[in-house]
Design a protein around this motif. Structure first.
Motif, PDB file in Angstrom:
ATOM      1  N   LEU A  64      24.084  37.143  39.791  1.00  0.00           N
ATOM      2  CA  LEU A  64      24.517  35.761  39.579  1.00  0.00           C
ATOM      3  C   LEU A  64      23.837  34.773  40.523  1.00  0.00           C
ATOM      4  N   GLY A  65      23.798  35.084  41.797  1.00  0.00           N
ATOM      5  CA  GLY A  65      23.167  34.190  42.762  1.00  0.00           C
ATOM      6  C   GLY A  65      23.950  32.921  43.041  1.00  0.00           C
ATOM      7  N   ILE A  66      25.203  32.871  42.652  1.00  0.00           N
ATOM      8  CA  ILE A  66      26.071  31.720  42.920  1.00  0.00           C
ATOM      9  C   ILE A  66      27.368  32.234  43.542  1.00  0.00           C
ATOM     10  N   PRO A  67      28.098  31.366  44.234  1.00  0.00           N
ATOM     11  CA  PRO A  67      29.369  31.821  44.807  1.00  0.00           C
ATOM     12  C   PRO A  67      30.312  32.364  43.735  1.00  0.00           C
ATOM     13  N   SER A  68      30.929  33.477  44.033  1.00  0.00           N
ATOM     14  CA  SER A  68      31.861  34.109  43.105  1.00  0.00           C
ATOM     15  C   SER A  68      33.173  34.381  43.812  1.00  0.00           C
ATOM     16  N   LEU A  69      34.259  34.283  43.060  1.00  0.00           N
ATOM     17  CA  LEU A  69      35.580  34.617  43.560  1.00  0.00           C
ATOM     18  C   LEU A  69      36.008  35.910  42.879  1.00  0.00           C
ATOM     19  N   VAL A  70      36.239  36.951  43.669  1.00  0.00           N
ATOM     20  CA  VAL A  70      36.617  38.261  43.136  1.00  0.00           C
ATOM     21  C   VAL A  70      38.079  38.504  43.494  1.00  0.00           C
ATOM     22  N   VAL A  71      38.956  38.357  42.508  1.00  0.00           N
ATOM     23  CA  VAL A  71      40.389  38.585  42.718  1.00  0.00           C
ATOM     24  C   VAL A  71      40.820  39.711  41.792  1.00  0.00           C
ATOM     25  N   GLN A  72      41.420  40.719  42.361  1.00  0.00           N
ATOM     26  CA  GLN A  72      41.914  41.847  41.585  1.00  0.00           C
ATOM     27  C   GLN A  72      43.370  42.081  41.919  1.00  0.00           C
ATOM     28  N   GLY A  73      44.137  42.489  40.918  1.00  0.00           N
ATOM     29  CA  GLY A  73      45.543  42.797  41.124  1.00  0.00           C
ATOM     30  C   GLY A  73      45.715  44.143  41.799  1.00  0.00           C
ATOM     31  N   GLU A  74      46.615  44.174  42.749  1.00  0.00           N
ATOM     32  CA  GLU A  74      46.907  45.414  43.482  1.00  0.00           C
ATOM     33  C   GLU A  74      47.436  46.505  42.542  1.00  0.00           C
ATOM     34  N   LYS A  75      48.173  46.115  41.498  1.00  0.00           N
ATOM     35  CA  LYS A  75      48.756  47.088  40.576  1.00  0.00           C
ATOM     36  C   LYS A  75      47.943  47.228  39.297  1.00  0.00           C
TER      37      LYS A  75
END
Length: 158
Positions: A60-71
């Motif tokens: 991608l080469g751009i800022p990314s937000l990686v959010v994943q659910g714990e469950k």
């Protein structure tokens, strides 16, 4: 279900990657083993078991937000989040992420994270995650954040 080498390879990959999740996908017992295996041989599943999301993030080469659910029962945060976050930060120093406690694959508050639970959850997406995504987008783009809506209609997290 075909008997070709490609089908056997996909089934092998599917079982290797998702063996712990077969029970989750079929908790209701409504699918026969043959139906379940047919799903593993579908075009979507072929893509799913061979797709590398870390490679996509690295490209991608751009800022990314990686959010994943714990469950999350589909993408295991404890195993996958460090790899995905490393790929995102390698592509852009502005990337960040976290594992969201108590949330499922759809980033909904949940009890177990099981697929059957999705339809019973009234929250489309955790409001805290929505706020985090909005804040990230405004920060990453440098756009001015508009004031909250006053009439109570629409999304007031922006």
């Amino acid at each position: 279900l075909g008997k070709g080498a490609e089908d056997r390879e996909v089934l092998f990959l599917g079982k290797a990657l998702l063996s712990e999740q077969l029970a989750i996908y079929n908790q209701t017992g409504s699918l026969s083993d043959e139906q379940l295996l047919a799903q593993f041989a579908s075009g979507w599943m072929r893509h799913f078991v061979t797709h590398d999301p870390a490679a996509t993030l690295r490209g991608l080469g751009i800022p990314s937000l990686v959010v994943q659910g714990e469950k999350d029962c589909q993408v295991m945060a404890d195993a996958d989040h460090p790899k995905l976050l490393a790929a995102a930060t390698a592509a852009s120093a502005g990337s960040r992420g976290r594992v969201a406690e108590g949330l499922n694959h759809m980033l909904q508050p949940c009890t177990t994270g099981a697929l059957e639970e999705y339809a019973m959850i009234e929250t489309t997406m955790d409001p805290g995650v929505l706020e985090e995504v909005a804040a990230f987008v405004f920060e990453a783009t440098g756009a001015e954040r508009p004031p909250p809506l006053e009439d109570g209609w629409g999304c007031d997290v922006l």
